[in-house]
Write a protein that holds these residues in place. Structure first.
Motif, PDB file in Angstrom:
ATOM      1  N   VAL A  17      15.696  -0.523 -30.303  1.00 26.46           N
ATOM      2  CA  VAL A  17      14.700  -0.926 -29.377  1.00 26.46           C
ATOM      3  C   VAL A  17      14.919  -0.345 -27.997  1.00 26.46           C
ATOM      4  CG1 VAL A  17      13.220  -2.683 -28.271  1.00 26.46           C
ATOM      5  CG2 VAL A  17      14.082  -2.932 -30.534  1.00 26.46           C
ATOM      6  N   CYS A  18      14.038   0.507 -27.291  1.00 30.89           N
ATOM      7  CA  CYS A  18      14.316   1.036 -26.002  1.00 30.89           C
ATOM      8  C   CYS A  18      13.920   0.289 -25.095  1.00 30.89           C
ATOM      9  CB  CYS A  18      13.268   2.377 -25.968  1.00 30.89           C
ATOM     10  SG  CYS A  18      13.580   3.838 -27.147  1.00 30.89           S
ATOM     11  N   LYS A  19      14.882  -0.132 -24.023  1.00 25.92           N
ATOM     12  CA  LYS A  19      14.704  -1.105 -23.108  1.00 25.92           C
ATOM     13  C   LYS A  19      14.783  -0.189 -21.870  1.00 25.92           C
ATOM     14  CE  LYS A  19      17.141  -4.984 -25.518  1.00 25.92           C
ATOM     15  NZ  LYS A  19      17.745  -5.833 -25.210  1.00 25.92           N
ATOM     16  N   LYS A  20      13.757  -0.426 -20.922  1.00 26.20           N
ATOM     17  CA  LYS A  20      13.527   0.336 -19.910  1.00 26.20           C
ATOM     18  C   LYS A  20      13.773  -0.321 -18.502  1.00 26.20           C
ATOM     19  CE  LYS A  20      10.212   3.035 -22.591  1.00 26.20           C
ATOM     20  NZ  LYS A  20       8.880   3.785 -22.756  1.00 26.20           N
ATOM     21  N   PRO A  21      14.185   0.113 -17.473  1.00 24.27           N
ATOM     22  CA  PRO A  21      13.905  -0.352 -15.993  1.00 24.27           C
ATOM     23  C   PRO A  21      12.571  -0.561 -15.621  1.00 24.27           C
ATOM     24  CG  PRO A  21      14.781   1.910 -15.810  1.00 24.27           C
ATOM     25  CD  PRO A  21      14.524   1.652 -17.322  1.00 24.27           C
ATOM     26  N   GLN A  22      12.437  -1.715 -15.182  1.00 24.90           N
ATOM     27  CA  GLN A  22      10.958  -2.329 -14.560  1.00 24.90           C
ATOM     28  C   GLN A  22      10.756  -1.744 -13.043  1.00 24.90           C
ATOM     29  OE1 GLN A  22       8.645  -3.082 -17.035  1.00 24.90           O
ATOM     30  NE2 GLN A  22      10.442  -2.756 -18.195  1.00 24.90           N
ATOM     31  N   TRP A  23      12.117  -1.516 -12.390  1.00 21.96           N
ATOM     32  CA  TRP A  23      12.213  -1.245 -11.022  1.00 21.96           C
ATOM     33  C   TRP A  23      13.019  -0.235 -10.877  1.00 21.96           C
ATOM     34  CZ3 TRP A  23      16.155  -0.950  -7.546  1.00 21.96           C
ATOM     35  CH2 TRP A  23      15.792  -1.008  -6.403  1.00 21.96           C
ATOM     36  N   ASP A  47      23.245   8.431  -6.974  1.00 21.43           N
ATOM     37  CA  ASP A  47      23.632   8.115  -5.402  1.00 21.43           C
ATOM     38  C   ASP A  47      23.127   6.891  -5.118  1.00 21.43           C
ATOM     39  OD1 ASP A  47      24.627   8.588  -3.112  1.00 21.43           O
ATOM     40  OD2 ASP A  47      23.271   9.863  -2.592  1.00 21.43           O
ATOM     41  N   LEU A  48      23.357   5.720  -5.779  1.00 21.88           N
ATOM     42  CA  LEU A  48      22.589   4.332  -5.701  1.00 21.88           C
ATOM     43  C   LEU A  48      23.823   3.505  -5.034  1.00 21.88           C
ATOM     44  CD1 LEU A  48      20.732   3.902  -8.771  1.00 21.88           C
ATOM     45  CD2 LEU A  48      20.163   5.040  -6.376  1.00 21.88           C
ATOM     46  N   THR A  49      23.283   2.507  -4.075  1.00 19.13           N
ATOM     47  CA  THR A  49      24.382   1.319  -3.996  1.00 19.13           C
ATOM     48  C   THR A  49      24.393   0.262  -5.009  1.00 19.13           C
ATOM     49  OG1 THR A  49      22.677  -0.170  -3.001  1.00 19.13           O
ATOM     50  CG2 THR A  49      23.434   1.732  -1.414  1.00 19.13           C
ATOM     51  N   LYS A  50      25.270  -0.398  -4.862  1.00 22.31           N
ATOM     52  CA  LYS A  50      25.788  -1.481  -5.754  1.00 22.31           C
ATOM     53  C   LYS A  50      24.673  -2.449  -5.969  1.00 22.31           C
ATOM     54  CE  LYS A  50      29.309  -5.333  -6.625  1.00 22.31           C
ATOM     55  NZ  LYS A  50      30.413  -5.824  -5.671  1.00 22.31           N
ATOM     56  N   GLU A  51      23.941  -2.651  -4.747  1.00 21.18           N
ATOM     57  CA  GLU A  51      22.771  -3.583  -4.704  1.00 21.18           C
ATOM     58  C   GLU A  51      21.680  -2.961  -5.425  1.00 21.18           C
ATOM     59  OE1 GLU A  51      24.616  -3.128  -2.112  1.00 21.18           O
ATOM     60  OE2 GLU A  51      25.665  -5.062  -1.951  1.00 21.18           O
ATOM     61  N   GLU A  52      21.334  -1.728  -5.441  1.00 19.18           N
ATOM     62  CA  GLU A  52      20.323  -0.934  -6.133  1.00 19.18           C
ATOM     63  C   GLU A  52      20.794  -0.858  -7.824  1.00 19.18           C
ATOM     64  OE1 GLU A  52      18.477   1.907  -2.720  1.00 19.18           O
ATOM     65  OE2 GLU A  52      20.382   2.507  -3.824  1.00 19.18           O
ATOM     66  N   LEU A  53      21.897  -0.523  -7.873  1.00 18.43           N
ATOM     67  CA  LEU A  53      22.142  -0.448  -9.427  1.00 18.43           C
ATOM     68  C   LEU A  53      22.146  -1.935 -10.073  1.00 18.43           C
ATOM     69  CD1 LEU A  53      25.574   1.360  -8.679  1.00 18.43           C
ATOM     70  CD2 LEU A  53      23.536   2.264 -10.001  1.00 18.43           C
ATOM     71  N   ILE A  54      22.459  -3.039  -9.335  1.00 12.98           N
ATOM     72  CA  ILE A  54      22.325  -4.320  -9.975  1.00 12.98           C
ATOM     73  C   ILE A  54      20.964  -4.642 -10.186  1.00 12.98           C
ATOM     74  CG2 ILE A  54      22.774  -6.936  -9.559  1.00 12.98           C
ATOM     75  CD1 ILE A  54      25.457  -6.025  -8.172  1.00 12.98           C
ATOM     76  N   ARG A  55      20.248  -4.368  -9.173  1.00 18.53           N
ATOM     77  CA  ARG A  55      18.717  -4.829  -9.145  1.00 18.53           C
ATOM     78  C   ARG A  55      18.158  -4.056 -10.344  1.00 18.53           C
ATOM     79  NH1 ARG A  55      14.062  -4.124  -4.160  1.00 18.53           N
ATOM     80  NH2 ARG A  55      12.642  -5.124  -5.593  1.00 18.53           N
ATOM     81  N   MET A  56      18.466  -2.819 -10.421  1.00 17.89           N
ATOM     82  CA  MET A  56      17.517  -2.179 -11.389  1.00 17.89           C
ATOM     83  C   MET A  56      18.013  -2.341 -12.863  1.00 17.89           C
ATOM     84  SD  MET A  56      17.681   2.208 -11.546  1.00 17.89           S
ATOM     85  CE  MET A  56      17.267   2.767 -13.420  1.00 17.89           C
ATOM     86  N   ALA A  57      19.388  -2.993 -13.103  1.00 18.41           N
ATOM     87  CA  ALA A  57      19.880  -3.632 -14.327  1.00 18.41           C
ATOM     88  C   ALA A  57      19.282  -4.875 -14.568  1.00 18.41           C
ATOM     89  CB  ALA A  57      21.585  -3.647 -14.212  1.00 18.41           C
ATOM     90  N   GLU A  58      18.813  -5.523 -13.649  1.00 20.99           N
ATOM     91  CA  GLU A  58      18.307  -6.668 -13.935  1.00 20.99           C
ATOM     92  C   GLU A  58      17.132  -6.896 -14.443  1.00 20.99           C
ATOM     93  OE1 GLU A  58      21.045  -9.716 -10.752  1.00 20.99           O
ATOM     94  OE2 GLU A  58      19.185  -8.721  -9.927  1.00 20.99           O
ATOM     95  N   THR A  59      16.383  -5.661 -14.351  1.00 15.98           N
ATOM     96  CA  THR A  59      15.004  -5.610 -14.589  1.00 15.98           C
ATOM     97  C   THR A  59      14.805  -4.869 -15.993  1.00 15.98           C
ATOM     98  OG1 THR A  59      14.566  -3.333 -13.584  1.00 15.98           O
ATOM     99  CG2 THR A  59      14.381  -5.373 -12.345  1.00 15.98           C
ATOM    100  N   ILE A  60      16.092  -4.401 -16.690  1.00 16.19           N
ATOM    101  CA  ILE A  60      16.124  -3.639 -17.970  1.00 16.19           C
ATOM    102  C   ILE A  60      15.476  -4.813 -18.983  1.00 16.19           C
ATOM    103  CG2 ILE A  60      17.314  -2.491 -19.791  1.00 16.19           C
ATOM    104  CD1 ILE A  60      17.241  -0.949 -17.189  1.00 16.19           C
ATOM    105  N   LYS A  61      14.356  -4.358 -19.851  1.00 12.92           N
ATOM    106  CA  LYS A  61      13.900  -5.050 -20.755  1.00 12.92           C
ATOM    107  C   LYS A  61      12.736  -4.133 -21.752  1.00 12.92           C
ATOM    108  CE  LYS A  61      10.130  -7.114 -17.939  1.00 12.92           C
ATOM    109  NZ  LYS A  61       9.785  -8.412 -17.596  1.00 12.92           N
TER     110      LYS A  61
END
Length: 208
Positions: free
Chosen positions: A96-102, A194-208
């Motif tokens: 099941v493909c999970k995609k970032p929502q942000w 080329d992303l900050t730690k905060e951007e990476l985490i925020r993006m990961a948290e929206t994966i669904k």
């Protein structure tokens, strides 16, 4: 699309799967002439994987064969209990493909590939500064050797809800930029760019 700068996308080394070999960008090693050989100087567990840090990359490998089956069973049972789903066997596994929502502002999706046969899903992004970003989702039973570019700093454990992952610093001028890898007992995920730690985490948290 090709990338010719570390800041366009961090270098990644070959991924050796039991079913295929996935070749990904390896710009940094070509430019700097560094070696992927040598003794690792720190290790961290990630599900059934072991992350070993070197001076220029972090190697992600399956654990010791004698311990692998038990770890895989425990991880699968743990995640099954947490998400309330039935364990997947080889026969009934449905990818099941999970995609970032942000995604960070300015980035546009330019490529999307789902290799159902091989159990992989990939998205490639770019922005108006010609910086690249990539997101991968992979069955965590097909990847046994994955190199992730780093600057030699120790990876930092990060929890995404109840899932463990690691931020891997990869910019010697800015410790807050790097790559991110995590797993949920079924899939292995990675975001590189080329992303900050905060951007990476925020993006990961929206994966669904």
């Amino acid at each position: 699309m090709s990338y010719n700068s570390k800041h366009m996308i961090p270098a990644l080394y070959p991924v050796h799967g039991r079913r295929r070999v996935i070749m990904v960008v390896a710009v940094l090693i070509l430019i700097l002439g560094t070696t992927v050989m040598g003794r690792g100087f720190f290790q961290s567990p990630l599900g059934k994987y072991i992350l070993t840090g070197y001076t220029d990359h972090v190697q992600l490998n399956l654990g010791e064969p004698e311990n692998l089956e038990m770890v895989a069973i425990e991880d699968n049972e743990k995640n099954t209990m947490e998400i309330g789903a039935e364990p997947d066997s080889e026969e009934d596994f449905e990818f099941v493909c999970k995609k970032p929502q942000w995604v960070p502002e300015g980035y546009t999706l330019v490529k999307e590939v789902h290799e159902e046969e091989w159990g992989t899903y990939e998205q490639c992004y770019t922005n108006d500064k010609e910086q690249g970003m990539m997101y991968w989702q992979m069955r965590n039973d097909i990847v046994d050797n994955l190199g992730i570019s780093s600057n030699g700093s120790e990876q930092q454990e990060v929890m995404i809800e109840n899932l463990k992952g690691y931020f891997i610093p990869d910019d010697t001028l800015d410790e807050e930029r790097g790559n991110f890898v995590w797993e949920d007992g079924k899939y292995l995920y990675m975001i590189a760019g080329d992303l900050t730690k905060e951007e990476l985490i925020r993006m990961a948290e929206t994966i669904k």
